[in-house]
Design an enzyme around this catalytic site. Structure first.
Site, PDB file in Angstrom:
ATOM      1  N   GLU A 115      -3.162  -6.236  15.640  1.00  0.00           N
ATOM      2  CA  GLU A 115      -2.716  -4.932  15.136  1.00  0.00           C
ATOM      3  C   GLU A 115      -3.838  -3.900  15.286  1.00  0.00           C
ATOM      4  OE1 GLU A 115       0.531  -4.495  11.909  1.00  0.00           O
ATOM      5  OE2 GLU A 115      -1.310  -3.996  10.841  1.00  0.00           O
ATOM      6  N   LYS A 133      10.720  -0.017  13.257  1.00  0.00           N
ATOM      7  CA  LYS A 133      11.177   0.337  11.905  1.00  0.00           C
ATOM      8  C   LYS A 133      12.206   1.459  11.975  1.00  0.00           C
ATOM      9  CE  LYS A 133       6.793  -0.740   9.577  1.00  0.00           C
ATOM     10  NZ  LYS A 133       5.634  -0.224   8.864  1.00  0.00           N
ATOM     11  N   LYS A 153       0.842  -1.198   0.000  1.00  0.00           N
ATOM     12  CA  LYS A 153       0.000   0.000   0.000  1.00  0.00           C
ATOM     13  C   LYS A 153       0.879   1.250   0.000  1.00  0.00           C
ATOM     14  CE  LYS A 153      -3.430   2.381   2.761  1.00  0.00           C
ATOM     15  NZ  LYS A 153      -4.119   2.430   4.053  1.00  0.00           N
ATOM     16  N   GLU A 213      10.940  -4.608   3.640  1.00  0.00           N
ATOM     17  CA  GLU A 213      10.980  -6.027   3.278  1.00  0.00           C
ATOM     18  C   GLU A 213      10.498  -6.219   1.839  1.00  0.00           C
ATOM     19  OE1 GLU A 213       9.764  -4.703   6.012  1.00  0.00           O
ATOM     20  OE2 GLU A 213       9.955  -6.020   7.756  1.00  0.00           O
ATOM     21  N   HIS A 269      -1.271 -31.994  19.267  1.00  0.00           N
ATOM     22  CA  HIS A 269      -0.009 -32.686  19.555  1.00  0.00           C
ATOM     23  C   HIS A 269       1.110 -31.693  19.812  1.00  0.00           C
ATOM     24  CE1 HIS A 269      -1.786 -36.555  18.558  1.00  0.00           C
ATOM     25  NE2 HIS A 269      -2.505 -35.841  17.717  1.00  0.00           N
ATOM     26  N   GLY A 315      -4.438  -1.803   5.569  1.00  0.00           N
ATOM     27  CA  GLY A 315      -3.713  -2.984   5.091  1.00  0.00           C
ATOM     28  C   GLY A 315      -4.316  -4.312   5.504  1.00  0.00           C
ATOM     29  N   ARG A 316      -4.634  -4.454   6.779  1.00  0.00           N
ATOM     30  CA  ARG A 316      -5.111  -5.768   7.252  1.00  0.00           C
ATOM     31  C   ARG A 316      -6.564  -6.044   6.846  1.00  0.00           C
ATOM     32  NH1 ARG A 316      -3.582  -2.295  11.034  1.00  0.00           N
ATOM     33  NH2 ARG A 316      -5.089  -1.412  12.489  1.00  0.00           N
TER      34      ARG A 316
HETATM   35  O1  F6P Z   1       4.203  -2.632   9.579  1.00  0.00           O
HETATM   36  C1  F6P Z   1       2.862  -2.954   9.614  1.00  0.00           C
HETATM   37  C2  F6P Z   1       2.206  -2.680   8.292  1.00  0.00           C
HETATM   38  O2  F6P Z   1       2.098  -1.316   8.085  1.00  0.00           O
HETATM   39  C3  F6P Z   1       0.862  -3.354   8.207  1.00  0.00           C
HETATM   40  O3  F6P Z   1      -0.142  -2.645   8.823  1.00  0.00           O
HETATM   41  C4  F6P Z   1       0.697  -3.518   6.750  1.00  0.00           C
HETATM   42  O4  F6P Z   1      -0.293  -4.446   6.429  1.00  0.00           O
HETATM   43  C5  F6P Z   1       2.087  -3.981   6.376  1.00  0.00           C
HETATM   44  O5  F6P Z   1       2.934  -3.234   7.214  1.00  0.00           O
HETATM   45  C6  F6P Z   1       2.477  -3.801   4.951  1.00  0.00           C
HETATM   46  O6  F6P Z   1       2.387  -2.484   4.537  1.00  0.00           O
HETATM   47  P1  F6P Z   1       2.459  -2.093   3.008  1.00  0.00           P
HETATM   48  O7  F6P Z   1       1.302  -2.705   2.316  1.00  0.00           O
HETATM   49  O8  F6P Z   1       2.404  -0.596   2.981  1.00  0.00           O
HETATM   50  O9  F6P Z   1       3.753  -2.611   2.454  1.00  0.00           O
END
Ligand code: F6P
Length: 526
Positions: free
Chosen positions: A357, A499, A210, A216, A389, A271-272
């Protein structure tokens, strides 16, 4: 009235009742009401919810409902669906529900109807995924695309990953499924294992972010781009192998992705909660747009249920209130999610982000520190029977009580004899054991206290439509609990500090690092 729920006289009443319920047994509740199973369960829109094994009664639920109502639940719910700025810290509307609405609905953000944009994006997703699946979209060397690699993390990964796996598990033999790999971790092992499965000339990367700022994801996207360059003919145009989903179009273009290959996201989708947007593109590619449409339709059905059903029979409200009761009045600090369905392998992971979150907050909606009540519980889980288990020992005999959500499917599409009956027998046995325990064992270590609350949610079927309903149920449950706890469920400032500090460490700036961090840094960078 104060926004602090504990200041409401009903909260005090519930606290007093809760104190008497610490010692009450669930078995005692059954003994006192021989129709408890019938009165404390509910069938609605393809689900059967049994909450009779919770340490709760409908009278308590009625009080919790009243408390919720007095905290403006219905107004707040309607405000969310309408597009009011309810995410106050980020000044955003919260409109994941608009993503599953019909095209002729009108939903306005800042005076503009967003539905044409929503359906425009869906049309673009359909056209693109159809062209990849029917082979008309080709890679640069003229080969058809056989592999999809979805790069994203958190909300840009967990929803599609969950649905991808579930749809594979309930696919029919004739269904066409493209190989799809999900890469989220910045650990190079993650993307390398996807590379190992793929031929570059037949591979499409879908980069989902987003913000298009998540380290990452950007690191993995850069690595993927380089891998394409290294593995396609020299100078080849990688454009047919690379698409992005983002709300940050300028940065995506600066990254080198052509605007035709960008699918939109909007700042009014968190995002979530974003699975329903173009974040679901990899699902359309893997399973076909029809399945994605069915997922949206299922979620829409749950939205209508949430909007129109009285609170007593409203699945998201009921499950949320049971959770509030357990968290705030019986003081249980954890919740286990235990799906007895291999298709729901990633559901616990998805819910961890969704609920933790959203409601893992110690500052309320007005910015006031929350000091006198608890918010979201720690959540974890595993598919049954694997969890049995592993950690169920603690669920049965641990010194803390963890309420459990069992989830089962009544009519899965399976041709194998026995497995399903055995699977659901295990699920029922666990719920029974948790409630009844074993009080007269031969040896003390065989003693089970029992009286451990659990809910069983049965889904009629497992398919894209019912999965959409299930996910939306938990989305709305999360919202309801956020209303009760008076938190903003739609920001996530708690992820920022880590971060920022990692950025400093990357720059070798140890100026505000403690001596432990400094020591570890020295070992790692030696
Ligand atoms: O670090 C948490 C977060 O901001 C989440 O809320 C989000 O879903 C995820 O990182 C990924 O964010 P993006 O879609 O901006 O890469």
């Amino acid at each position: 009235m104060s926004n602090n729920p504990t200041k409401n006289p009903i909260w005090k009443e519930l606290e007093a009742i809760g104190n008497t319920y610490h010692s009450k047994t669930i078995q005692g509740l059954f003994d006192a009401n021989n129709t408890r199973f019938e009165t404390h369960s509910l069938r609605s829109i393809g689900f059967f919810l049994d909450y009779s094994k919770q340490r709760i009664t409908n009278d308590i639920l009625a009080k919790l409902s009243q408390l919720l109502t007095e905290h403006g639940f219905e107004t707040k719910r309607d405000a969310m669906f309408k597009g009011d700025i309810i995410n106050n810290t980020e000044q955003r509307a919260v409109l994941h529900t608009a993503l599953r609405r019909p095209s002729n609905d009108v939903v306005e953000v800042a005076g503009e109807n967003i539905m044409p944009a929503v359906h425009g994006a869906l049309n673009k997703m359909e056209a693109f995924s159809d062209s990849v699946r029917d082979g008309s979209h080709k890679g640069v060397t003229g080969k058809v695309i056989k592999n999809i690699v979805s790069i994203g993390i958190g909300g840009s990964d967990l929803g599609p990953r969950l649905v991808s796996e579930a749809l594979i598990k309930c696919a029919k033999p004739q269904d066409k499924i493209l190989n799809t790999y999900f890469v989220s971790n910045i650990d190079g092992d993650d993307i390398e294992s996807a590379f190992a499965q793929c031929d570059a000339s037949e591979t499409l990367f879908v980069v989902i972010s987003k913000s298009f700022k998540t380290q990452e994801t950007l690191t993995n996207a850069l690595t993927a781009r380089q891998w394409l360059k290294d593995n396609l003919p020299e100078g080849a145009d990688i454009a047919p192998h690379f698409v992005a989903v983002s709300s940050n179009i300028t940065t995506v273009e600066a990254f080198g992705i052509h605007s035709d290959n960008i699918f939109p996201m909007w700042d009014w989708v968190n995002g979530r909660f974003s699975l329903w947007s173009a974040v679901g593109l990899s699902l359309c590619l893997q399973h076909g747009f029809d399945k994605f449409r069915a997922l949206l339709d299922g979620a829409y059905e749950m939205d209508q249920h949430f909007l129109t059903t009285n609170l007593k029979e409203n699945l998201p409200v009921l499950t949320a209130l049971i959770g509030v009761w357990n968290r705030n009045f019986l003081n249980f600090s954890t919740l286990a999610i235990l799906p007895y369905a291999q298709s729901l392998l990633y559901f616990p992971a998805f819910l961890q982000q969704l609920e933790m979150e959203s409601n893992g907050k110690d500052v309320d909606y007005d910015g006031t520190p929350i000091t006198d009540y608890k918010t979201g519980p720690v959540m974890f889980g595993e598919v049954g029977t694997n969890g049995q288990h592993s950690f169920y020992q603690l669920l049965h005999q641990g010194s803390d009580i963890t309420p459990c959500d069992f989830i089962g499917v009544l009519n899965p599409d399976t041709s194998l004899p026995n497995h399903h009956e055995l699977l659901l027998s295990h699920m029922l046995a666990q719920g029974q054991a948790m409630m009844q325990g074993r009080q007269n064992p031969d040896k003390p270590y065989q003693y089970f206290h029992g009286n451990r609350p659990n809910t069983t949610l049965l889904m009629d079927t497992m398919d894209a439509h019912s999965l959409g309903k299930l996910i939306a149920l938990y989305e709305h449950k999360t919202f309801v609990q956020g209303v009760m706890w008076h938190v903003n469920s739609f920001d996530q400032y708690g992820v920022e500090l880590g971060k920022e500090l990692s950025q400093k460490l990357e720059n070798k700036d140890l100026s505000d690092a403690d001596s432990s961090t400094q020591g570890l840094f020295a070992i790692i960078t030696k």
